[in-house]
Structure formats: structure tokens, C-alpha cells
Design an enzyme around this catalytic site. Structure first.
Site, PDB file in Angstrom:
ATOM      1  N   SER A   1      36.533  47.382  45.401  1.00  0.00           N
ATOM      2  CA  SER A   1      36.423  46.045  44.817  1.00  0.00           C
ATOM      3  C   SER A   1      37.781  45.377  44.627  1.00  0.00           C
ATOM      4  O   SER A   1      37.875  44.150  44.704  1.00  0.00           O
ATOM      5  CB  SER A   1      35.686  46.121  43.477  1.00  0.00           C
ATOM      6  OG  SER A   1      34.364  46.581  43.648  1.00  0.00           O
TER       7      SER A   1
ATOM      8  N   HIS B   1      38.538  45.215  39.473  1.00  0.00           N
ATOM      9  CA  HIS B   1      38.079  43.904  39.944  1.00  0.00           C
ATOM     10  C   HIS B   1      39.053  42.805  39.509  1.00  0.00           C
ATOM     11  O   HIS B   1      39.417  41.930  40.303  1.00  0.00           O
ATOM     12  CB  HIS B   1      36.693  43.589  39.373  1.00  0.00           C
ATOM     13  CG  HIS B   1      35.634  44.586  39.742  1.00  0.00           C
ATOM     14  ND1 HIS B   1      35.614  45.872  39.253  1.00  0.00           N
ATOM     15  CD2 HIS B   1      34.537  44.455  40.545  1.00  0.00           C
ATOM     16  CE1 HIS B   1      34.554  46.509  39.740  1.00  0.00           C
ATOM     17  NE2 HIS B   1      33.883  45.677  40.527  1.00  0.00           N
TER      18      HIS B   1
END
Length: 361
Positions: free
Chosen positions: A235, A300
Site C-alpha cells: 500500500s 498508507h
């Protein structure tokens, strides 16, 4: 040719001679390249053009004079837009679609359409996807998705674990593991749908830099802000690419002519929000194998920060030298400072804070 148009061997051609050359041989040139050459002549206020710039343009090299022609409003675009052209093959329509998805200026799109040869192909994003999601998970582990509820979740040499942070490769190799089929699926979709077109336009070197920078920033962000959690998933790199692409669309909204751009942004944001929300929920959900916690979601955010800084600069400067961009050096310096800070944090902060870390796998 040089002796004919530059008898004094100055290295320059007058704009008058340059225009006569274009009028004489314009029918032999690609129409889009002819437009670029006319734009170069129109934007030059000194009455002369560097002969080497002319050679570079004819050999598909982007020169400083060409960039000046693009930046100035006084340029000629005499033919119809690339989007209106008919009779294109399937591959040509794909290249045209990629150009309109990623580039905000018509003359840049035409230049890319003419010069793209699919050599080399977008090998980085395809390779990293195959290696990460099929070879390792399918062949080595004998399972395509290693769920976080599986007892082998932490027992591998790839994911980042706070107790094993001295093993530096884990700050990169954690991208080869994923916490569930939904985690894997969303990253694959975003990585291929966004990453491959971006690599087709900007090349493997630039896209791989953004991707790897997002990956490293993701694991380091976890080691600083969520010190007791492991990390899995790509991610960080995926969010760096997607956030850079979305930010580039917003910054060049009027010039982006891709169809359904608002819908595409909404879908990308919904997918990212869903995956991020799932990661937050999983992080605080009771672990199936205590005291080992579920993976962190901070990777993230690290990827997003790389995307809207370094990534935006790279995507905004299509085919231009980043070494000449002041903002590039500023953001690169900030990134390097963060990496150095995180390294020292990993060396000293864990012992000074006396944290209770989960046992090593």
C-alpha cells in the site's frame, strides 16, 4: 545542412531559414512533429534557433528550447486535436487513451503519441506485481494469500516486524505479503490500472523511484508512529502512485481531457478509503494470535505523503530534467531528512522509550 543554413558556423539557424526549411520539407514530417517545430519557431524571440536543438527535436529528444516553446502561450496548433483523429489501430487508440489520462497539454499528448514505441514496455509495475503476488505467495508459501489469521502470518523473512527491524531488507520486502484477499485485490487493481499507464508515459526510472520511496516511507512511518506493529502489503508504494496521479489531475483540472475524470477520481478515492478504513479496523481488532498485533495502517499515510510531494513533481514535469527543478530538490531534501531521522529513531528511541514489543516470530 549545417554549412548551408549556418555558413558562419555559429551553431544557430535564423528563424527565417528555419521556416523556409520547414516549408520545403514539411510534407515529409509527421504533422504533430511539424506543429512542435512551428511552436519552437513562434516562441523564439531572439530570431535564431540552436542547431543542436533542432537536431534533438528531429531525433525525439526534448530540449530546453522545446520546453520554452511549450510554456509560452504563443504557439501554433494548426491541426485537429489528437482525440478527433480517426483510422487509428487498437494499439494507437490505447496509447492515445493513456496520453489523455495522464498528460494535461495537447502538444505534450501529441508528442507522446508520436514518440512512444513500447520499447521498453512498462516492465517494472508488471514485474513487481507478478513477483509479489504470484511467485512468492503461490510457489514458496504454497498459498496465494497469507491471511493474518493464519499461524504462518509472522513466520516469514519478508514482512516488517519491530523486533527484527535491524534486518534492513524488511523495510522493502514487506510489500510481498498481504493481509487477506481483499487487501491483495485492491492493491493489484490500483497498482495495475494506475501504475502501468503512468510508467508508459513517465518511464520505469521515475515510477519505480516514486513507488520505492513510498514503500520505504511507509515502513519507516510505522517504525516511528506505530512502533509495536508489523507491516505487510504494497500500500505504501501504491498509495504514492495513486495520490500523485490524483493530485496531478486536480492541479491540471482544466487541461485534463480524460473522459469521466470526476467519476474515475471518485472510484479511486472510494477504493483507497475502503482499504485504508479496513486497515485501521484490522489494526485495532483483537489479534487471532496474541500477543502478536495485526499490521499497521501508517504505511498508507507514508505513501500518500510521498505521492503529494515527490510524486507530484515527477508527474508534473513530463520528460523534463528534475535536476533543474528547485521544488524537486526541496521535497527530496525533506524526504532524505525524514529517512535519516527515522533511522536514528530506530537505533535509539526503542531502547530509550522502553516499549513492550511483541515477541519475535
Amino acid at each position: 545542412l549545417l554549412s548551408q543554413f549556418d555558413p558562419d558556423n555559429t551553431g544557430y539557424i535564423s528563424t527565417e531559414k528555419f521556416r523556409s526549411l520547414l516549408q520545403r520539407h514539411g510534407s515529409e514530417l509527421d504533422p504533430h512533429k511539424l506543429e512542435v517545430l512551428l511552436a519552437l519557431a513562434d516562441s523564439n524571440s531572439e530570431g535564431r534557433i540552436c542547431y543542436q536543438d533542432f537536431v534533438n527535436l528531429m531525433s525525439n529528444k526534448r530540449s530546453n528550447s522545446f520546453r520554452q516553446a511549450i510554456l509560452q502561450g504563443n504557439r501554433r496548433l494548426c491541426s485537429k486535436a489528437l482525440l478527433e483523429e480517426t483510422g487509428l489501430s487498437l494499439s494507437q487508440r490505447l496509447i492515445r487513451h493513456v496520453a489523455y489520462e495522464t498528460l494535461p497539454r495537447e502538444i505534450d499528448r501529441k508528442w507522446y503519441f508520436d514518440s512512444y514505441s513500447c520499447c521498453p514496455p512498462p516492465w517494472f509495475m508488471i514485474t513487481i506485481t507478478i513477483v509479489a503476488f504470484f511467485i512468492y505467495n503461490g510457489v514458496v508459501l504454497d498459498r496465494f494469500v497469507l491471511q493474518v489469521s493464519h499461524p504462518l502470518y509472522l513466520k516469514n523473512a519478508l514482512l516488517y516486524h519491530p523486533q527484527l527491524r535491524a534486518q534492513a531488507w524488511r523495510y522493502l520486502t514487506y510489500i510481498f505479503m498481504h493481509a487477506g484477499i481483499e487487501h491483495l485485490g485492491l492493491n493489484v487493481v490500483l497498482q495495475l490500472l494506475v501504475g502501468v499507464p503512468l510508467e508508459m508515459v513517465h518511464g520505469a526510472a521515475r515510477i519505480s523511484f516514486v513507488y520505492v520511496a513510498g514503500v520505504v516511507a511507509g515502513s519507516l512511518a510505522v517504525s516511528v508512529a506505530d512502533m509495536t506493529a508489523p507491516v505487510v502489503g504494497s500500500s505504501g508504494g501504491v498509495y504514492a502512485l495513486v495520490s500523485a496521479h490524483l493530485a496531478n489531475i486536480v492541479m491540471n483540472w482544466s487541461g485534463m481531457k480524460c473522459q469521466f475524470k470526476l467519476l474515475r477520481m471518485a472510484v479511486a478515492l472510494i477504493c483507497m478509503s475502503f482499504e485504508f478504513g479496513r486497515a485501521v479496523w484490522l489494526r485495532f481488532h483483537p489479534s487471532a494470535y496474541p500477543p502478536c498485533p495485526h499490521p499497521s495502517f501508517m504505511a498508507h499515510l507514508g505513501g500518500v505523503m510521498v505521492g503529494i510531494t515527490l510524486g507530484v513533481i515527477i508527474l508534473r514535469n513530463y520528460e523534463q530534467r528534475l535536476l533543474d527543478q528547485t521544488l524537486w530538490w526541496i521535497f527530496l531534501s525533506i524526504y532524505v531528512i525524514f529517512v535519516l531521522f527515522a533511522i536514528f529513531w530506530n537505533i535509539f528511541a526503542y531502547s530509550l522509550l522502553d516499549l513492550k514489543l511483541p515477541p519475535p516470530p
